[in-house]
Design a protein around this motif. Structure first.
Motif, PDB file in Angstrom:
ATOM      1  N   GLN A 197      45.119  36.405  43.293  1.00 55.63           N
ATOM      2  CA  GLN A 197      44.927  37.809  42.931  1.00 55.63           C
ATOM      3  C   GLN A 197      44.984  37.992  41.420  1.00 55.63           C
ATOM      4  OE1 GLN A 197      47.004  36.515  45.272  1.00 55.63           O
ATOM      5  NE2 GLN A 197      47.701  38.081  46.697  1.00 55.63           N
ATOM      6  N   THR A 210      41.672  36.423  39.906  1.00 56.22           N
ATOM      7  CA  THR A 210      40.510  37.191  40.341  1.00 56.22           C
ATOM      8  C   THR A 210      40.504  38.577  39.698  1.00 56.22           C
ATOM      9  OG1 THR A 210      40.525  36.013  42.452  1.00 56.22           O
ATOM     10  CG2 THR A 210      39.249  38.035  42.347  1.00 56.22           C
ATOM     11  N   GLY A 211      41.642  39.229  39.666  1.00 51.57           N
ATOM     12  CA  GLY A 211      41.732  40.572  39.078  1.00 51.57           C
ATOM     13  C   GLY A 211      41.416  40.583  37.594  1.00 51.57           C
ATOM     14  N   SER A 238      37.750  39.449  36.924  1.00 53.04           N
ATOM     15  CA  SER A 238      36.839  40.533  37.331  1.00 53.04           C
ATOM     16  C   SER A 238      36.855  41.663  36.317  1.00 53.04           C
ATOM     17  CB  SER A 238      37.223  41.057  38.714  1.00 53.04           C
ATOM     18  OG  SER A 238      37.069  40.055  39.682  1.00 53.04           O
ATOM     19  N   THR A 239      38.019  41.964  35.783  1.00 56.17           N
ATOM     20  CA  THR A 239      38.116  42.981  34.731  1.00 56.17           C
ATOM     21  C   THR A 239      37.330  42.537  33.497  1.00 56.17           C
ATOM     22  OG1 THR A 239      40.294  43.650  35.539  1.00 56.17           O
ATOM     23  CG2 THR A 239      39.724  44.298  33.282  1.00 56.17           C
TER      24      THR A 239
END
Length: 193
Positions: A148, A151-152, A155-156
């Motif tokens: 997480q 990925t977070g 992705s940001t």
């Protein structure tokens, strides 16, 4: 809207995006909120490529600073300044694209984590299908919630770099029109009349 005012608006929008890009990249050095993994070298290669610091950070910050000057009266707020802003905006596009490519690779390859007792990238050849299957995330035992986390943040970085590309591309077009038509500054308007 005048090209000079448009330049100031674009620069003001780029500043927080630059800050967010740099912040995301710095946070990626501390998975699980610990310096332990950085000290031991347990970081993905994409974090070390510094896409957020160099690409979406410095390579966009320098153009943002110059672009903001093209909206002011003075040495940069003229047709020549707008012409130069095209080149700076192109540099910003290149930096944002670098950040985007590194972030895509970071999401696609997955995090470096402890899997079956050794440090590896268990999702590297999964075509990013691990993102939609949260049951797979538990294979990473250390650092906690690293899937997480990576990925977070990556992705940001992807979203931020897309916005940076759009804004710098708009400035390229704006710079072209500013070069042809002027910046609508008072000093340039006075010389036209």
């Amino acid at each position: 809207m005048c090209t000079g005012k448009c330049s100031r608006c674009i620069a003001c929008a780029l500043y927080p995006l630059v800050f967010l890009s740099m912040l995301c990249n710095i946070i990626l050095f501390f998975p699980g909120g610990s310096v332990k993994y950085s000290k031991e070298g347990h970081l993905t290669d994409e974090v070390k490529y510094l896409g957020g610091l160099i690409g979406g950070g410095l390579m966009v910050l320098i153009p943002a600073l110059y672009i903001s000057l093209t909206g002011e009266d003075g040495c940069c707020g003229n047709r020549c300044g707008m012409f130069l802003s095209i080149g700076f905006a192109a540099e910003g596009v290149a930096g944002a694209l670098y950040s985007f490519i590194v972030a895509v690779q970071g999401v696609g390859n997955g995090p470096l984590c402890k899997y079956n007792g050794e440090w590896t990238r268990p999702f590297k050849n999964s075509n990013a299908s691990y993102i939609s299957d949260s049951k797979l995330w538990s294979v990473c035992t250390e650092p906690t919630n690293v899937v997480q986390f990576n990925t977070g943040l990556f992705s940001t970085l992807m979203a931020v770099s897309c916005l940076q590309v759009i804004l710098c591309t708009i400035q390229t077009i704006n710079g072209f029109f500013g070069c042809l038509c002027g910046t609508c500054n008072k000093s340039e308007t006075a010389t036209i009349n």
